[in-house]
Scaffold this active site. Structure first.
Site, PDB file in Angstrom:
ATOM      1  CG  ASP A  20      -2.077   0.945   1.090  1.00 58.78           C
ATOM      2  OD1 ASP A  20      -2.390   1.357  -0.045  1.00 58.78           O
ATOM      3  OD2 ASP A  20      -2.686   1.298   2.117  1.00 58.78           O
ATOM      4  CG  HIS A  60       0.090   2.270  -9.270  1.00 57.52           C
ATOM      5  ND1 HIS A  60      -0.128   1.883  -7.976  1.00 57.52           N
ATOM      6  CD2 HIS A  60      -1.027   2.943  -9.659  1.00 57.52           C
ATOM      7  CE1 HIS A  60      -1.331   2.303  -7.583  1.00 57.52           C
ATOM      8  NE2 HIS A  60      -1.886   2.954  -8.592  1.00 57.52           N
ATOM      9  CG  LEU A  76       9.753 -16.921  -3.982  1.00 51.68           C
ATOM     10  CD1 LEU A  76       9.608 -16.907  -2.463  1.00 51.68           C
ATOM     11  CD2 LEU A  76      10.126 -15.527  -4.471  1.00 51.68           C
TER      12      LEU A  76
HETATM   13  C1  FPP Z   1      -1.776   0.360  -3.388  1.00 46.52           C
HETATM   14  O1  FPP Z   1      -1.376   1.701  -3.503  1.00 46.52           O
HETATM   15  C2  FPP Z   1      -1.309  -0.451  -4.469  1.00 46.52           C
HETATM   16  C3  FPP Z   1      -2.097  -0.955  -5.468  1.00 46.52           C
HETATM   17  C4  FPP Z   1      -3.529  -0.702  -5.581  1.00 46.52           C
HETATM   18  C5  FPP Z   1      -1.556  -1.793  -6.519  1.00 46.52           C
HETATM   19  C6  FPP Z   1      -0.257  -2.485  -6.242  1.00 46.52           C
HETATM   20  C7  FPP Z   1       0.537  -2.456  -7.481  1.00 46.52           C
HETATM   21  C8  FPP Z   1       1.893  -2.381  -7.553  1.00 46.52           C
HETATM   22  C9  FPP Z   1       2.761  -2.483  -6.372  1.00 46.52           C
HETATM   23  C10 FPP Z   1       2.593  -2.204  -8.836  1.00 46.52           C
HETATM   24  C11 FPP Z   1       2.346  -3.201  -9.861  1.00 46.52           C
HETATM   25  C12 FPP Z   1       2.501  -4.575  -9.392  1.00 46.52           C
HETATM   26  C13 FPP Z   1       3.138  -5.526 -10.079  1.00 46.52           C
HETATM   27  C14 FPP Z   1       3.131  -6.918  -9.586  1.00 46.52           C
HETATM   28  C15 FPP Z   1       3.860  -5.233 -11.311  1.00 46.52           C
HETATM   29  P1  FPP Z   1      -2.485   2.828  -3.469  1.00 46.52           P
HETATM   30  O2  FPP Z   1      -2.661   3.322  -4.859  1.00 46.52           O
HETATM   31  O3  FPP Z   1      -3.712   2.313  -2.807  1.00 46.52           O
HETATM   32  O4  FPP Z   1      -1.777   3.900  -2.590  1.00 46.52           O
HETATM   33  P2  FPP Z   1      -2.476   4.979  -1.642  1.00 46.52           P
HETATM   34  O5  FPP Z   1      -3.034   4.222  -0.476  1.00 46.52           O
HETATM   35  O6  FPP Z   1      -1.354   5.858  -1.265  1.00 46.52           O
HETATM   36  O7  FPP Z   1      -3.512   5.664  -2.468  1.00 46.52           O
END
Ligand code: FPP
Length: 234
Positions: free
Chosen positions: A10, A27, A121
């Protein structure tokens, strides 16, 4: 040492905003962290790493952001195939994968098939995933088996539910890490985390790194896991 680590990644959006960047660039940076942490877990001999990459609720985000995430996922899988094979990683995915765009499903299937024989893994991405939906889907399968006479109601036990989850081989995580500081499980692996040790850091996912992973593992090593029972010290 935890055998199975699960992570709620997150804080990508907040990290980007803090840098004065667009959310989606968080992201993008977050995908670099995925690479670093996966490689480190493989090097440490961790057996399983299960990452929450896209929740069922994430479909409610603006289309632009969803499209960006789907493209990023596709690119990531194509670019990381070499690393996956080199590090002997077996790649899998759980969730409502049928909801993902065809182009993403195709690379997912290819990467799963290509790495199926690897023995290191096991990296699992939770995509279009929700813990309650997983349990409701398992209940649906149990109801169908009971209706068809394949399963007696008296035989519906924990093992019967576990056998009908998206990936019955997905062991219970020992350690659940959440970045970005929130103290909640957000519908992640609800069945499997019953006895997981929870470790939360304020650090946003794009700035999570090896050192912090080691800190989480050290904290885990210091925990007394009793599973509801008593130990000598208690
Ligand atoms: C949360 O951050 C994250 C996500 C909704 C998506 C997770 C994706 C990635 C880590 C990148 C892509 C993944 C791969 C496997 C290539 P948020 O947008 O909710 O952050 P915030 O809470 O600050 O709004």
């Amino acid at each position: 040492m935890p055998r199975h680590i699960a992570i709620i990644m997150d804080g990508n959006g907040r990290w980007a905003r803090k840098q004065g960047l667009k959310r989606v660039l968080g992201h993008k940076r977050g995908s670099r962290t995925v690479r670093e942490i996966t490689t480190e877990c493989a090097a440490l001999g961790i057996e399983r790493l299960t990452l929450f990459a896209f929740s069922s609720e994430n479909w409610k985000r603006p289309k632009r952001e969803i499209d960006f995430l789907m493209n990023l996922l596709r690119e990531f899988l194509v670019e990381e195939r070499g690393e996956i094979m080199e590090n002997d990683i077996r790649f899998t995915a759980i969730g409502h994968l049928h909801r993902l765009p065809e182009s993403v499903r195709q690379v997912l299937d290819e990467t799963i098939a290509m790495s199926a024989g690897n023995g290191g893994l096991v990296l699992t991405l939770a995509l279009s995933y929700g813990g309650r939906a997983e349990l409701a889907d398992a209940a649906k399968m149990i109801a169908a088996d009971v209706a068809a006479g394949r399963l007696a109601p008296a035989d519906v036990d924990e093992a019967a539910v576990a056998a009908r989850l998206y990936d019955p081989d997905l062991t219970d995580p020992d350690l659940l890490i959440r970045t970005g500081g929130e103290m909640r499980v957000s519908n992640y692996l609800l069945w499997q985390i019953a006895y997981s040790e929870f470790w939360v850091t304020e650090r946003f996912w794009p700035e999570f790194d090896r050192e912090l992973l080691h800190e989480a593992i050290r904290a885990f090593a210091g925990r007394d896991r009793r599973y509801g029972a008593l130990t000598d010290e208690t």
